[in-house]
Design an enzyme around this catalytic site. Structure first.
Site, PDB file in Angstrom:
ATOM      1  N   ARG A  32      44.713  34.011  40.258  1.00  7.15           N
ATOM      2  CA  ARG A  32      45.232  34.124  41.625  1.00  7.15           C
ATOM      3  C   ARG A  32      46.614  34.751  41.626  1.00  7.15           C
ATOM      4  NH1 ARG A  32      48.174  31.848  45.910  1.00  7.15           N
ATOM      5  NH2 ARG A  32      47.043  31.902  47.891  1.00  7.15           N
ATOM      6  N   CYS A  33      47.476  34.308  40.710  1.00  5.92           N
ATOM      7  CA  CYS A  33      48.835  34.857  40.650  1.00  5.92           C
ATOM      8  C   CYS A  33      48.813  36.362  40.424  1.00  5.92           C
ATOM      9  CB  CYS A  33      49.624  34.201  39.518  1.00  5.92           C
ATOM     10  SG  CYS A  33      50.072  32.477  39.794  1.00  5.92           S
ATOM     11  N   MET A  34      47.837  36.853  39.670  1.00  5.06           N
ATOM     12  CA  MET A  34      47.806  38.261  39.276  1.00  5.06           C
ATOM     13  C   MET A  34      47.139  39.158  40.311  1.00  5.06           C
ATOM     14  SD  MET A  34      46.973  38.165  35.193  1.00  5.06           S
ATOM     15  CE  MET A  34      45.355  37.429  35.405  1.00  5.06           C
TER      16      MET A  34
END
Length: 427
Positions: free
Chosen positions: A412-414
């Site tokens: 998700r962060c990426m």
């Protein structure tokens, strides 16, 4: 070839975390990661020195896994390079990176001239990978003399890998966020350039802005259409959530904002490090915080006044008392279910063993990227979490992340979703 706008079947925007993913923006690890050393990795927010070629292989496999599910993958650096072909973008980018107190007039003037002489691709490289003292051929003076030869005049941006943090699409608008850590503040300036000047995003409405109170994209969860949860902790401030909520209400993007306090520490830097949506009514959550996580429901009061402007200037204006209504704290799952108008928000935890749960939370086990309802990308190494997701009926697309995770971020962060299919009425 520069894209000039969204395609009819992939309009820009998102109203949830789980609508079928159509278009996403990623940043492939590049030369900026090779600038990390044991001397600067803490300052640049990495827990270790990644093996760059392996990180690139892992990221390429991640991108391919998305393409295999018919997701259009855009790369931040390519968009930035195309944007920097415009003179206005070049001027704004160069002024942003040289208008800093640590350079001094002699060096800043030299860099402004030198950066103008480079191609869009070369300028994008300098803006993202940085410039060291021993890499310049002029501007020599007191500043260059007193700095070490390998000190950075322009810092690299290794955290560009985590594209989720610098922007968030909410319906058809994009929120340009404000990043709290000094090592990351230039990221949103570059993101703003892309959204305001790249032909692909012509006419896109923007809210918030990098010059406002801190709100980071990893803290923003689109729980359901009209309901936005925002973590308040190490990176996002209460003042940031307050202004963010005003923008959302003024533009009709949400009816409820859930302010969710989280522990201010590295392991839980963002709300999406402890929970992410994997279905319209299912959330994977770190069990060690599940019982203590609270939420304050914020809504617009009767006297609410829309902010003046579009997020780029002074928006104080005249304020009516009680424009924002803040309810008392409730358990997060309860408050979220009420706001989402569902009976229960089902929790999928990472197991009853607290040691395993803590290990897998540290390895971003809770940081999943939903590709559609009941389909999520997750790091392969978090066996317990992935097994529990599958037992709950979630298809898990496993990817490698041994090197990608060194900056404390998961799938998700990426990823910054730019287009998701809207959820059907009734979820």
């Amino acid at each position: 070839m520069v894209a000039t706008g969204p395609s009819p079947d992939r309009p820009h925007g998102a109203d949830s975390e789980v609508g079928t993913l159509r278009t996403v923006m990623l940043h492939r690890p590049g030369p900026e990661l090779k600038r990390l050393t044991p001397r600067n990795n803490d300052k640049l927010l990495f827990d270790g020195i990644p093996w760059v070629s392996r990180a690139q292989e892992e990221h390429d496999a991640f991108a391919q896994a998305l393409r295999d599910r018919d997701v259009e993958v855009l790369y931040l650096t390519e968009l930035l390079t195309e944007t920097l072909a415009l003179e206005e973008a070049r001027e704004r980018a160069i002024e942003g990176v040289t208008n800093t107190l640590h350079l001094g007039d002699t060096l800043a003037d030299y860099l402004r001239t030198a950066l103008h002489d480079h191609s869009p691709a070369e300028l994008a490289l300098f803006l993202t990978a940085g410039v060291r003292n021993d890499e310049v051929r002029g501007g020599f003076g007191l500043v260059t003399s007193l700095m070490a030869s390998d000190d950075f005049l322009i810092d690299p941006l290794p955290n560009l890998l985590f594209t989720r943090d610098s922007s968030v699409w909410i319906r058809d608008r994009v929120a340009v966020t404000s990043l709290a850590m000094p090592a990351r503040r230039r990221e949103t300036q570059l993101t703003e350039l892309i959204y305001t000047l790249h032909p692909r995003f012509a006419g896109t409405g923007t809210i918030h802005g990098w010059q406002h109170e801190y709100v980071e994209g990893g803290d923003v969860l689109l729980m359901s259409p009209g309901v936005v949860a925002v973590g308040v902790g190490e990176r996002t401030t209460p003042a940031g959530v307050e202004r963010f909520a005003r923008h959302l209400f003024a533009d009709g993007l949400a009816h409820t904002v859930l302010a969710v306090p989280i522990t201010q520490e590295r392991a839980t830097m963002h709300l999406d490090t402890v929970c992410t949506m994997v279905d319209v009514d299912k959330i994977v959550m770190y069990p060690n915080v599940a019982d203590s996580l609270q939420a304050y429901a914020v809504t617009a009061g009767e006297g609410f006044h829309a902010p003046r402007g579009n997020g780029d200037g002074d928006e104080r204006g005249d304020r009516a008392p009680g424009e924002l209504l803040v309810a008392g704290a409730e358990p997060f799952l309860v408050a979220a279910a009420k706001a989402m108008e569902i009976d229960t928000l089902h929790q999928i935890d990472t197991g009853l063993d607290p040691v395993t749960a803590e290990r897998e939370q540290w390895d971003d086990g809770n940081n999943t990227l939903a590709l559609a309802p009941r389909v999520a990308v997750a790091y392969e190494r978090n066996d317990e979490t992935n097994d529990r997701l599958e037992a709950a009926g979630i298809e898990v697309v496993r990817i490698a992340g041994s090197e990608l995770g060194s900056g404390r971020g998961g799938p998700r962060c990426m990823s910054c979703p730019i287009s998701r299919a809207p959820l059907p009425l009734g979820g």
